[in-house]
Design an enzyme around this catalytic site. Structure first.
Site, PDB file in Angstrom:
ATOM      1  N   SER A  38       1.017  -1.342   0.028  1.00 52.79           N
ATOM      2  CA  SER A  38      -0.015   0.148  -0.037  1.00 52.79           C
ATOM      3  C   SER A  38       0.727   1.332  -0.264  1.00 52.79           C
ATOM      4  O   SER A  38       0.350   2.289   0.227  1.00 52.79           O
ATOM      5  CB  SER A  38      -0.943  -0.136   1.015  1.00 52.79           C
ATOM      6  OG  SER A  38      -0.096   0.076   2.310  1.00 52.79           O
ATOM      7  N   THR A  80      -9.172   3.205  -2.498  1.00 52.08           N
ATOM      8  CA  THR A  80      -8.464   4.274  -2.087  1.00 52.08           C
ATOM      9  C   THR A  80      -8.783   5.451  -2.945  1.00 52.08           C
ATOM     10  O   THR A  80      -8.925   5.431  -4.106  1.00 52.08           O
ATOM     11  CB  THR A  80      -6.960   3.970  -2.281  1.00 52.08           C
ATOM     12  OG1 THR A  80      -6.118   5.017  -1.871  1.00 52.08           O
ATOM     13  CG2 THR A  80      -6.684   3.290  -3.617  1.00 52.08           C
ATOM     14  N   GLU A  82      -6.435   7.420  -3.950  1.00 56.80           N
ATOM     15  CA  GLU A  82      -5.552   7.331  -4.914  1.00 56.80           C
ATOM     16  C   GLU A  82      -6.071   7.103  -6.228  1.00 56.80           C
ATOM     17  O   GLU A  82      -5.372   7.534  -7.256  1.00 56.80           O
ATOM     18  CB  GLU A  82      -4.372   6.552  -4.561  1.00 56.80           C
ATOM     19  CG  GLU A  82      -3.576   6.855  -3.226  1.00 56.80           C
ATOM     20  CD  GLU A  82      -2.587   8.039  -3.686  1.00 56.80           C
ATOM     21  OE1 GLU A  82      -2.416   8.303  -4.925  1.00 56.80           O
ATOM     22  OE2 GLU A  82      -2.497   8.815  -2.705  1.00 56.80           O
ATOM     23  N   TYR A 104       0.450   1.578  -7.755  1.00 56.81           N
ATOM     24  CA  TYR A 104      -0.518   1.330  -6.666  1.00 56.81           C
ATOM     25  C   TYR A 104      -2.019   1.769  -6.864  1.00 56.81           C
ATOM     26  O   TYR A 104      -2.907   0.769  -7.079  1.00 56.81           O
ATOM     27  CB  TYR A 104      -0.149   1.941  -5.548  1.00 56.81           C
ATOM     28  CG  TYR A 104      -1.196   1.801  -4.286  1.00 56.81           C
ATOM     29  CD1 TYR A 104      -1.368   0.503  -3.404  1.00 56.81           C
ATOM     30  CD2 TYR A 104      -1.950   3.225  -3.890  1.00 56.81           C
ATOM     31  CE1 TYR A 104      -2.441   0.450  -2.475  1.00 56.81           C
ATOM     32  CE2 TYR A 104      -2.925   2.924  -2.929  1.00 56.81           C
ATOM     33  CZ  TYR A 104      -2.946   1.840  -2.128  1.00 56.81           C
ATOM     34  OH  TYR A 104      -3.920   1.636  -1.272  1.00 56.81           O
ATOM     35  N   LYS A 108      -5.228  -0.682  -8.052  1.00 50.66           N
ATOM     36  CA  LYS A 108      -6.700  -0.305  -7.300  1.00 50.66           C
ATOM     37  C   LYS A 108      -7.820   0.059  -8.071  1.00 50.66           C
ATOM     38  O   LYS A 108      -8.869  -0.307  -7.889  1.00 50.66           O
ATOM     39  CB  LYS A 108      -6.262   0.905  -6.115  1.00 50.66           C
ATOM     40  CG  LYS A 108      -5.660   0.390  -4.860  1.00 50.66           C
ATOM     41  CD  LYS A 108      -6.503  -0.611  -3.988  1.00 50.66           C
ATOM     42  CE  LYS A 108      -5.827  -1.131  -2.779  1.00 50.66           C
ATOM     43  NZ  LYS A 108      -6.319  -1.969  -1.828  1.00 50.66           N
ATOM     44  N   HIS A 134      -6.172   7.158   6.239  1.00 49.78           N
ATOM     45  CA  HIS A 134      -6.576   6.786   7.412  1.00 49.78           C
ATOM     46  C   HIS A 134      -5.750   6.257   8.440  1.00 49.78           C
ATOM     47  O   HIS A 134      -4.969   5.570   8.157  1.00 49.78           O
ATOM     48  CB  HIS A 134      -7.975   6.110   7.765  1.00 49.78           C
ATOM     49  CG  HIS A 134      -7.695   4.637   6.721  1.00 49.78           C
ATOM     50  ND1 HIS A 134      -7.959   4.983   5.331  1.00 49.78           N
ATOM     51  CD2 HIS A 134      -7.500   3.480   7.106  1.00 49.78           C
ATOM     52  CE1 HIS A 134      -7.903   3.668   4.811  1.00 49.78           C
ATOM     53  NE2 HIS A 134      -7.726   2.695   5.677  1.00 49.78           N
ATOM     54  N   ARG A 139      -0.209   2.866  12.382  1.00 49.82           N
ATOM     55  CA  ARG A 139       0.352   3.050  11.206  1.00 49.82           C
ATOM     56  C   ARG A 139       1.709   2.819  10.823  1.00 49.82           C
ATOM     57  O   ARG A 139       2.445   2.944  11.765  1.00 49.82           O
ATOM     58  CB  ARG A 139       0.089   4.758  10.759  1.00 49.82           C
ATOM     59  CG  ARG A 139       0.399   5.119   9.507  1.00 49.82           C
ATOM     60  CD  ARG A 139      -0.213   4.449   8.459  1.00 49.82           C
ATOM     61  NE  ARG A 139      -1.002   5.443   7.389  1.00 49.82           N
ATOM     62  CZ  ARG A 139      -1.364   4.896   6.309  1.00 49.82           C
ATOM     63  NH1 ARG A 139      -0.994   3.568   5.826  1.00 49.82           N
ATOM     64  NH2 ARG A 139      -1.788   5.867   5.263  1.00 49.82           N
TER      65      ARG A 139
HETATM   66  O1  F7E Z   1       2.136  10.454   1.984  1.00 51.69           O
HETATM   67  C1  F7E Z   1       4.046  13.143   1.540  1.00 51.69           C
HETATM   68  C2  F7E Z   1       3.649  12.331   0.566  1.00 51.69           C
HETATM   69  O2  F7E Z   1       2.906   7.696   2.209  1.00 51.69           O
HETATM   70  C3  F7E Z   1       1.188  11.357   2.298  1.00 51.69           C
HETATM   71  C4  F7E Z   1      -1.761   5.154   1.726  1.00 51.69           C
HETATM   72  O3  F7E Z   1      -2.615   4.352   2.987  1.00 51.69           O
HETATM   73  O4  F7E Z   1      -3.211   7.047   1.771  1.00 51.69           O
HETATM   74  C5  F7E Z   1      -1.956   6.579   1.912  1.00 51.69           C
HETATM   75  O5  F7E Z   1      -1.111   6.966   0.587  1.00 51.69           O
HETATM   76  C6  F7E Z   1       1.774  12.720   1.753  1.00 51.69           C
HETATM   77  C7  F7E Z   1       2.270  12.412   0.408  1.00 51.69           C
HETATM   78  O6  F7E Z   1       0.215   8.301   2.223  1.00 51.69           O
HETATM   79  C8  F7E Z   1       7.034  12.398   3.299  1.00 51.69           C
HETATM   80  O7  F7E Z   1       4.488  12.784  -0.852  1.00 51.69           O
HETATM   81  C9  F7E Z   1       6.208  14.063   2.553  1.00 51.69           C
HETATM   82  O8  F7E Z   1       1.947  13.661  -0.458  1.00 51.69           O
HETATM   83  O9  F7E Z   1       1.509   8.995   4.134  1.00 51.69           O
HETATM   84  P1  F7E Z   1       1.781   8.720   2.802  1.00 51.69           P
HETATM   85  P2  F7E Z   1      -0.272   8.324   0.762  1.00 51.69           P
HETATM   86  O10 F7E Z   1       0.753   8.410  -0.193  1.00 51.69           O
HETATM   87  O11 F7E Z   1      -1.368   9.818   0.674  1.00 51.69           O
HETATM   88  C10 F7E Z   1      -3.843   6.428   0.550  1.00 51.69           C
HETATM   89  C11 F7E Z   1      -5.280   6.804   0.676  1.00 51.69           C
HETATM   90  C12 F7E Z   1      -3.572   5.068   0.215  1.00 51.69           C
HETATM   91  O12 F7E Z   1      -4.432   4.180  -0.188  1.00 51.69           O
HETATM   92  C13 F7E Z   1      -2.258   4.539   0.604  1.00 51.69           C
HETATM   93  O13 F7E Z   1      -2.257   3.025   0.415  1.00 51.69           O
HETATM   94  O14 F7E Z   1       2.853  12.894   2.316  1.00 51.69           O
HETATM   95  N1  F7E Z   1       5.405  13.185   2.121  1.00 51.69           N
HETATM   96  N2  F7E Z   1       7.436  13.437   2.971  1.00 51.69           N
HETATM   97  C14 F7E Z   1       5.711  11.950   2.683  1.00 51.69           C
HETATM   98  N3  F7E Z   1       5.224  10.711   2.519  1.00 51.69           N
HETATM   99  C15 F7E Z   1       6.077   9.597   3.058  1.00 51.69           C
HETATM  100  N4  F7E Z   1       5.642   8.416   3.388  1.00 51.69           N
HETATM  101  N5  F7E Z   1       7.238   9.882   3.629  1.00 51.69           N
HETATM  102  C16 F7E Z   1       7.818  11.061   3.700  1.00 51.69           C
HETATM  103  O15 F7E Z   1       9.101  11.385   4.066  1.00 51.69           O
END
Ligand code: F7E
Length: 283
Positions: A38, A80, A82, A104, A108, A134, A139
């Site tokens: 994910s 999602t 996404e 990803y 989906k 969420h 997490r």
């Molecule tokens: O990133 C930014 C990154 O990895 C959120 C998954 O559960 O929700 C999740 O996907 C934001 C993005 O979640 C870092 O670029 C900045 O804009 O926590 P995330 P995600 O990509 O939104 C959806 C609904 C899903 O379905 C997915 O499975 O934060 N960001 N700096 C960062 N993100 C990460 N991971 N790490 C950083 O250092």
């Protein structure tokens, strides 16, 4: 594995024969497919593995459910936000066109349509929960909310000086996993399957989340955070914000936990993991 009321069976989502055996053996009333690779950034590095798990994995579970020929099984698919990607429309609801912007999300979208197809073609009670981000203290540590609260706790514990992050301008509609799991269950209690957006309707930036979490300990995040170019994605969705009117009306669902309370819970839990009493900080 056996507990008081939980039996854990091992299996691999990519292994159809195991899924068939398990569904036959367990004879479930409800199946929740939450299995995934994910992590969005990892999906750029491992697009094939991600698709095998996210896209074909969902189809294999659906097939296992269909093969057993029991019409009473109800199926939930973790779709999602996404799937929307960088669309113009905001907020996003069930009618917003899909525009997946990473491997990803592409997987989906495939799974979403398989679920819809199995509902329409075979009459399966199958629902897609289009869940926006969420979070909870459980997490994974490489998702941004947890990375921030864990990093903060380790800074307080003297185990790290800096926190490396990517895009701080990204805006997400973050809710509490506890509220969202409730919505999943509610979907399967309906007379028939359907697709529902589950979201708070509020969007915050990563910067806002830093303000809330570091602010809860009286710290200024800009003293600790540095940008690491390697953490910037090939494409990042700039903003998600969901409209969950349909779920609110049809399921009677609404989110109860605010982002501030979620962040405080995550900060307090990560402090406790480091052996620091959150009460010192007025928690
Ligand atoms: O990133 C930014 C990154 O990895 C959120 C998954 O559960 O929700 C999740 O996907 C934001 C993005 O979640 C870092 O670029 C900045 O804009 O926590 P995330 P995600 O990509 O939104 C959806 C609904 C899903 O379905 C997915 O499975 O934060 N960001 N700096 C960062 N993100 C990460 N991971 N790490 C950083 O250092």
């Amino acid at each position: 594995m056996q507990g008081d009321s939980i039996y854990l069976h091992f299996g691999d989502i990519t292994d159809s024969s195991r899924l068939n055996d398990l569904i036959n053996q367990v004879e479930p009333n409800e199946v929740y497919n939450l299995a995934a690779q994910s992590h969005v950034q990892i999906s750029f590095d491992e697009p094939i593995h991600t698709s095998e798990v996210v896209a074909l994995g969902a189809l294999k579970v659906l097939e296992a459910v269909r093969n057993i020929g029991s019409s009473h099984i109800r199926f939930y698919q973790a779709t999602t936000s996404e799937v929307y990607g960088n669309v113009e429309a905001s907020p996003q609801d069930e009618k917003t066109p899909f525009h997946p912007d990473n491997p990803y999300a592409c997987g989906k979208v495939f799974a979403f349509h398989q679920v819809r197809l199995y509902r329409e073609a075979y009459g399966l009670h199958a629902s897609n929960g289009i869940l926006f981000n969420h979070e909870s203290p459980r997490r994974g540590e490489n998702f941004v909310t947890r990375k921030i609260t864990r990093g903060l706790a380790r800074i307080i514990a003297g185990k790290q000086d800096k926190l490396l992050l990517g895009n701080l301008d990204a805006r997400r509609d973050w809710g509490h996993a506890k509220d969202y799991v409730q919505a999943m269950w509610m979907m399967l209690q309906q007379a028939s399957g359907d697709d529902y957006v589950i979201a708070t309707g509020k969007s915050y930036s990563v910067r806002d989340y830093l303000d809330i979490s570091f602010g809860s300990l009286g710290l200024d995040w800009s003293d600790y955070v540095e940008i690491d170019q390697n953490l910037l994605r090939p494409i990042d969705v700039s903003e998600f914000i969901g409209d969950s009117k349909k779920a609110r009306n049809a399921l009677g669902w609404e989110p109860k936990i605010s982002l501030e309370d979620l962040a405080r819970e995550m900060v307090a839990t990560d402090l406790a993991h480091e052996g620091i009493d959150p009460a010192q900080f007025g928690f």
